[in-house]
Design a protein around this motif. Structure first.
Motif, PDB file in Angstrom:
ATOM      1  N   PHE A   1       0.503   2.649  -3.781  1.00 20.80           N
ATOM      2  CA  PHE A   1      -0.542   3.674  -3.801  1.00 20.80           C
ATOM      3  C   PHE A   1      -0.009   5.015  -3.336  1.00 20.80           C
ATOM      4  CE2 PHE A   1      -2.834  -0.307  -3.549  1.00 20.80           C
ATOM      5  CZ  PHE A   1      -3.801  -0.121  -4.505  1.00 20.80           C
TER       6      PHE A   1
ATOM      7  N   TRP B   1       0.827  -1.205   0.000  1.00 18.59           N
ATOM      8  CA  TRP B   1       0.000   0.000   0.000  1.00 18.59           C
ATOM      9  C   TRP B   1       0.861   1.253   0.000  1.00 18.59           C
ATOM     10  CZ3 TRP B   1      -5.077   1.345  -0.383  1.00 18.59           C
ATOM     11  CH2 TRP B   1      -5.414   2.642   0.009  1.00 18.59           C
ATOM     12  N   TYR B   2       1.884   1.231   0.830  1.00 25.35           N
ATOM     13  CA  TYR B   2       2.722   2.422   0.945  1.00 25.35           C
ATOM     14  C   TYR B   2       3.486   2.684  -0.339  1.00 25.35           C
ATOM     15  CZ  TYR B   2       6.295   5.665   2.462  1.00 25.35           C
ATOM     16  OH  TYR B   2       7.118   6.742   2.557  1.00 25.35           O
TER      17      TYR B   2
ATOM     18  N   GLN C   1      -0.564  11.068  -1.413  1.00 25.83           N
ATOM     19  CA  GLN C   1      -1.409   9.916  -1.257  1.00 25.83           C
ATOM     20  C   GLN C   1      -2.430   9.890  -2.371  1.00 25.83           C
ATOM     21  OE1 GLN C   1      -2.887   9.156   2.588  1.00 25.83           O
ATOM     22  NE2 GLN C   1      -1.056   9.840   3.648  1.00 25.83           N
TER      23      GLN C   1
END
Length: 672
Positions: free
Chosen positions: A161, A157-158, A174
């Protein structure tokens, strides 16, 4: 809060990556710590184990039912014996946790049989040895598996995305910030080196832009009389004329926050992102007002709405444009924010965007004139090591039609040419060679050409030179070559007169000079070749423009079918009837054929001079203006002030690539 305070706050903000790092170090430390607990565990065979057990040396026996592993713990009395004293020496350097570790271990094949045997041995020998077993830890196993996948997906995710969102989402980086503006902010803390002194030429455009900067610096000077600060200015001009350079100069001079971005920065695959970015851009600008927003290539989002719906349309682009229109002139737009934009396609922009109240000023940034080119040369020549024969005025005269970017390229290319020749300074000839290189391409002297083809090429180029020399309105020829260069097998360069309007006679003379190459082939060889492709392309466009655009044809009359709004690009029908189309085609053909016959008649009349010129080309491969003067004499209708002949037989080039005459299988690659 000042910009510095905001920067400090953002720099001191907590980074969540530290949590991942701390947890990772703790897990690694715990694993290393627990893996070293208890010192060295020695292997023990089953028979020796039962001997130690019967002798009472074993305090605890622990069976791991999942791993079939037996851990053996010795009694304190056994550790005092000589045969086990090495365990005591190791344990003296360990913590209390390490002392709880086993001294021996071994593997059993059958847990049930081992349990039966050890319980029987303890009962028969009446031992105080304690026996325990460790059942399979299903919960712990499941916990570590879940923790592993949580950590894995967290990292994915880090890095995916968050990083992708950071590349396209603006502050915070983000994916949820993808609607944030991509504009780059320049404020008083950024040292922008470009100022109005670095912008040579463009005096009219520079004056209007300087006034916008003055609006922001001293608004009371204008508002005291009841005037309002303009909301926007649109820079319009061909590519390379300095529109973006003017914007950089504004950023360097204004001393106010300057937001810079491209029209394509609003475009995104997600619906609604463009409008969201426009809102965020203007919100940030209003928070820092007075401020300037610069949108380069605004035609990416400002194209007229509803003009290309036959391809499916682009509602997202139209939504972005609608939001931009609202922000520039809607309710509540009383803040001191000025919008600068640049485009070379003003004809396709939406009318609502162009109206007063949004872009109050339309600033034309045209190609530089002779004096402006001289100023631009002087700016780009400053950092170069020049020879004594380099003159900025001479270079400006040799480069009509060049933009500021083209002039910068000429100066850089001249430096490379001089360096290639191992010179210490850049001389005039290096600049002329650089112009040759940029317009015609690199010379290909090693290209093999048959003698028969070379003779045809020589007559083709001699035909161009002859007709151009004999007609009063044709551009004066400067250089003819039959050395292959770029995609061409030969070329003739002219120095055209800089004029704002063109008469019918001037266009007809240019068409005749362009057709002189093919006419020479027919006059001398009795046939024609495919080498006149670029000639035919050029004269067809010129003749078509005379008939259907400029109203220079008697049969069609004073009618123009040119659409300056650009809306005809999306239409499927012609603005004239089929009968008129046939007339236009006939008149275009008539103009071209009449000038072709005119060129043939001139060449037949001056056939001896044509042969001399072709022979000289075959001998020298490159001839100059002086050679034509030797054969034909001076041009009696030439305006001596319109051209400065190059000294010492130095070659010069026609700076309009479309004027380059080419013979060969492939035309010169044109640079529009």
């Amino acid at each position: 809060m000042s910009t510095n305070d905001k920067n400090k706050k953002s720099n001191n903000s907590f980074n969540p990556m530290w949590i991942y790092a701390i947890v990772g170090f703790l897990l690694i430390g715990f694993w290393l710590f627990t893996s070293s607990m208890g010192g060295e565990v020695k292997k023990l065979d089953r028979g020796t184990f039962f001997e130690y057990l019967k002798e009472g040396h074993i305090k605890t026996v622990r069976l791991n039912l999942e791993e079939h592993k037996v851990d053996v713990f010795l009694t304190d009395e056994a550790l005092k014996l000589d045969q086990f004293k090495h365990f005591k020496k190791e344990n003296s350097n360990m913590t209390a946790f390490a002392q709880a570790g086993p001294q021996y271990s071994f593997i059993v094949a059958d847990n049930a049989n081992f349990e039966t045997e050890i319980e029987k041995a303890i009962q028969e020998n009446k031992l105080k040895t304690a026996y325990t077993n460790i059942p399979p830890d299903e919960f712990g196993k499941m916990f570590w598996n879940i923790l592993f996948w949580i950590i894995l997906f967290g990292l994915l995710w880090y890095f995916m995305f968050r990083r992708i969102g950071g590349a396209g989402g603006g502050p915070g980086g983000q994916i949820f910030n993808i609607g944030k503006s991509r504009a780059k902010l320049f404020d008083e803390n950024d040292k922008i080196k470009v100022t109005f002194k670095d912008v040579a030429g463009l005096e009219g455009a520079k004056e209007e832009v300087e006034e916008i900067v003055e609006f922001l610096k001293n608004p009371e000077k204008f508002t005291v009389l009841g005037g309002k600060i303009p909301k926007g200015a649109l820079l319009v001009g061909p590519p390379g004329t300095g529109k973006t350079l003017l914007a950089k100069a504004v950023a360097g001079e204004a001393n106010v926050p300057f937001f810079s971005l491209s029209g394509s920065d609003f475009v995104e695959m997600f619906v609604g992102v463009g409008a969201s970015r426009v809102r965020d851009l203007f919100k940030n600008a209003k928070d820092k007002a007075p401020a300037i927003i610069f949108i380069d290539e605004i035609d990416a989002i400002g194209r007229a709405r509803g003009k290309n719906n036959f391809t499916g349309g682009n509602d997202e682009r139209e939504n972005t444009l609608n939001q931009l229109l609202t922000e520039m002139d809607g309710f509540g737009t009383d803040t001191n924010v000025i919008v600068l934009a640049a485009t070379n396609r003003a004809d396709i922009l939406d009318k609502a965007l162009m109206r007063a109240g949004r872009f109050d000023r339309l600033i034309h940034v045209d190609l530089p004139e002779l004096g402006e080119r001289k100023e631009i040369f002087e700016v780009h020549l400053k950092p170069l090591k020049l020879g004594e024969d380099v003159d900025s005025e001479f270079l400006a005269k040799q480069t009509p039609g060049f933009s500021g970017a083209d002039i910068a390229n000429v100066c850089n290319e001249a430096a490379l040419v001089a360096a290639r020749k191992n010179k210490n300074k850049i001389e005039r000839q290096d600049f002329l060679d650089a112009v040759d290189r940029i317009i015609g391409g690199l010379e290909k002297k090693n290209k093999l050409i048959k003698p028969k083809e070379k003779r045809r090429i020589a007559y083709h180029e001699a035909g161009h030179a002859t007709i151009g020399w004999l007609l009063p309105h044709a551009a004066p020829l400067v250089k003819v070559t039959i050395v292959p260069r770029g995609k061409s097998l030969g070329a003739a360069w002219y120095l055209p007169e800089e004029r704002q309007i063109t008469t019918t006679e001037q266009m007809l003379d240019e068409i005749a000079a362009t057709m002189g190459g093919r006419a020479a082939e027919e006059v001398v060889f009795g046939d024609i070749s495919t080498g006149a492709l670029s000639d035919l392309e050029r004269v067809t466009k010129q003749a078509s423009a005379m008939v259907s655009i400029y109203g220079l044809n008697d049969k069609i009359g004073n009618i123009s079918y040119y659409d300056s709004t650009g809306q005809s690009e999306y239409g499927m029908s012609k603005p004239y009837s089929e009968e008129t189309a046939k007339t236009i085609d006939a008149e275009v053909s008539k103009i071209i054929e009449s000038q072709y016959d005119r060129a043939k008649n001139l060449l037949n009349e001056y056939r001896p001079q044509l042969d001399q010129l072709a022979d000289k080309l075959l001998e020298k491969e490159v001839i100059f203006r002086e050679d034509l003067v030797e054969i034909f004499g001076e041009r009696i209708f030439e305006d001596d002030e319109s051209i400065e002949p190059p000294g010492n037989a130095v070659s010069t080039l026609n700076t309009n690539p479309s004027d380059t005459i080419v013979v060969g299988e492939e035309p010169v690659e044109k640079n529009d």
